[in-house]
Design a protein around this motif. Structure first.
Motif, PDB file in Angstrom:
ATOM      1  N   GLY A  20       0.854  -1.184   0.000  1.00 52.59           N
ATOM      2  CA  GLY A  20       0.000   0.000   0.000  1.00 52.59           C
ATOM      3  C   GLY A  20       0.883   1.224   0.000  1.00 52.59           C
ATOM      4  N   PHE A  21       0.429   2.289   0.656  1.00 55.08           N
ATOM      5  CA  PHE A  21       1.251   3.500   0.699  1.00 55.08           C
ATOM      6  C   PHE A  21       2.504   3.281   1.529  1.00 55.08           C
ATOM      7  CE2 PHE A  21       2.222   7.716   2.631  1.00 55.08           C
ATOM      8  CZ  PHE A  21       2.680   8.317   1.476  1.00 55.08           C
ATOM      9  N   LEU A  22       2.371   2.656   2.702  1.00 57.19           N
ATOM     10  CA  LEU A  22       3.528   2.438   3.573  1.00 57.19           C
ATOM     11  C   LEU A  22       3.735   0.996   4.001  1.00 57.19           C
ATOM     12  CD1 LEU A  22       3.321   5.538   5.903  1.00 57.19           C
ATOM     13  CD2 LEU A  22       4.940   5.114   4.077  1.00 57.19           C
ATOM     14  N   LYS A  23       2.768   0.130   3.753  1.00 64.90           N
ATOM     15  CA  LYS A  23       2.876  -1.252   4.208  1.00 64.90           C
ATOM     16  C   LYS A  23       3.766  -2.044   3.253  1.00 64.90           C
ATOM     17  CE  LYS A  23       0.326  -5.242   5.600  1.00 64.90           C
ATOM     18  NZ  LYS A  23      -0.825  -6.060   5.460  1.00 64.90           N
ATOM     19  N   LEU A  24       4.755  -2.735   3.844  1.00 65.13           N
ATOM     20  CA  LEU A  24       5.629  -3.576   3.035  1.00 65.13           C
ATOM     21  C   LEU A  24       4.862  -4.792   2.531  1.00 65.13           C
ATOM     22  CD1 LEU A  24       9.010  -3.703   4.983  1.00 65.13           C
ATOM     23  CD2 LEU A  24       8.482  -2.423   2.933  1.00 65.13           C
ATOM     24  N   ALA A  25       5.146  -5.189   1.318  1.00 60.97           N
ATOM     25  CA  ALA A  25       4.584  -6.420   0.784  1.00 60.97           C
ATOM     26  C   ALA A  25       5.214  -7.599   1.529  1.00 60.97           C
ATOM     27  CB  ALA A  25       4.874  -6.508  -0.714  1.00 60.97           C
ATOM     28  N   PRO A  26       4.569  -8.742   1.565  1.00 62.86           N
ATOM     29  CA  PRO A  26       5.170  -9.888   2.260  1.00 62.86           C
ATOM     30  C   PRO A  26       6.448 -10.371   1.592  1.00 62.86           C
ATOM     31  CG  PRO A  26       2.941 -10.407   1.484  1.00 62.86           C
ATOM     32  CD  PRO A  26       3.228  -9.013   1.094  1.00 62.86           C
ATOM     33  N   ALA A  27       6.508 -10.288   0.261  1.00 58.01           N
ATOM     34  CA  ALA A  27       7.687 -10.743  -0.482  1.00 58.01           C
ATOM     35  C   ALA A  27       7.698 -10.062  -1.847  1.00 58.01           C
ATOM     36  CB  ALA A  27       7.665 -12.253  -0.649  1.00 58.01           C
ATOM     37  N   CYS A  28       8.841 -10.115  -2.501  1.00 57.34           N
ATOM     38  CA  CYS A  28       8.979  -9.549  -3.845  1.00 57.34           C
ATOM     39  C   CYS A  28       8.165 -10.388  -4.820  1.00 57.34           C
ATOM     40  CB  CYS A  28      10.456  -9.529  -4.252  1.00 57.34           C
ATOM     41  SG  CYS A  28      10.724  -8.976  -5.950  1.00 57.34           S
ATOM     42  N   ASP A  29       7.431  -9.734  -5.692  1.00 62.37           N
ATOM     43  CA  ASP A  29       6.615 -10.464  -6.662  1.00 62.37           C
ATOM     44  C   ASP A  29       7.434 -10.954  -7.859  1.00 62.37           C
ATOM     45  OD1 ASP A  29       7.039  -7.953  -7.690  1.00 62.37           O
ATOM     46  OD2 ASP A  29       4.943  -7.531  -8.132  1.00 62.37           O
ATOM     47  N   ARG A  30       8.690 -10.574  -7.942  1.00 59.68           N
ATOM     48  CA  ARG A  30       9.559 -11.031  -9.042  1.00 59.68           C
ATOM     49  C   ARG A  30      10.533 -12.120  -8.600  1.00 59.68           C
ATOM     50  NH1 ARG A  30       9.452  -7.841 -13.908  1.00 59.68           N
ATOM     51  NH2 ARG A  30       7.484  -6.740 -13.685  1.00 59.68           N
TER      52      ARG A  30
END
Length: 118
Positions: A20-30
């Motif tokens: 989101g604006f500041l929430k880190l994603a759980p992992a890289c999508d690549r």
């Protein structure tokens, strides 16, 4: 340095870092790098307080000394600048701190419970 400023993965530079604006994603999508251990805490907020406080207080003092405007002028001038600086700098600084943690392989501090030396 373009990768952290763009909010990209610190390892591959292509995947997204934020969900989101500041929430880190759980992992890289690549590349699949897990962001679970890359915790920056309040570090970015502290730097933003120092940077924005220095800029806004310096400008407010300069305006007050040179022009002596009423207080409502200060509110109208500095409220948008404070919002712009704090919200504008938060995501890039958070991204830079995550990138630095990954680059230096920083981890949480651990106490070794070794027996004391005789």
């Amino acid at each position: 340095m373009a990768s952290p400023l763009a909010g990209r993965c610190p390892r591959c530079g292509e995947g997204t870092l934020f969900q989101g604006f500041l929430k880190l994603a759980p992992a890289c999508d690549r590349c699949g790098l897990s962001y679970e251990k890359l915790d920056q805490g309040d570090g970015p907020a502290v730097f933003i307080i120092l940077i924005a406080g220095f800029i806004v207080c310096g400008l407010a003092l300069w305006v007050e000394v040179n022009y002596e405007p009423p207080y409502w002028v200060h509110i109208v001038l500095w409220t948008p600048l404070i919002l712009l600086l704090t919200l504008g700098l938060l995501r890039p600084l958070k991204s830079i701190m995550v990138f630095q943690q990954f680059r230096t392989q920083a981890e949480e501090a651990r106490l070794d419970h070794a027996p004391p030396a005789p």
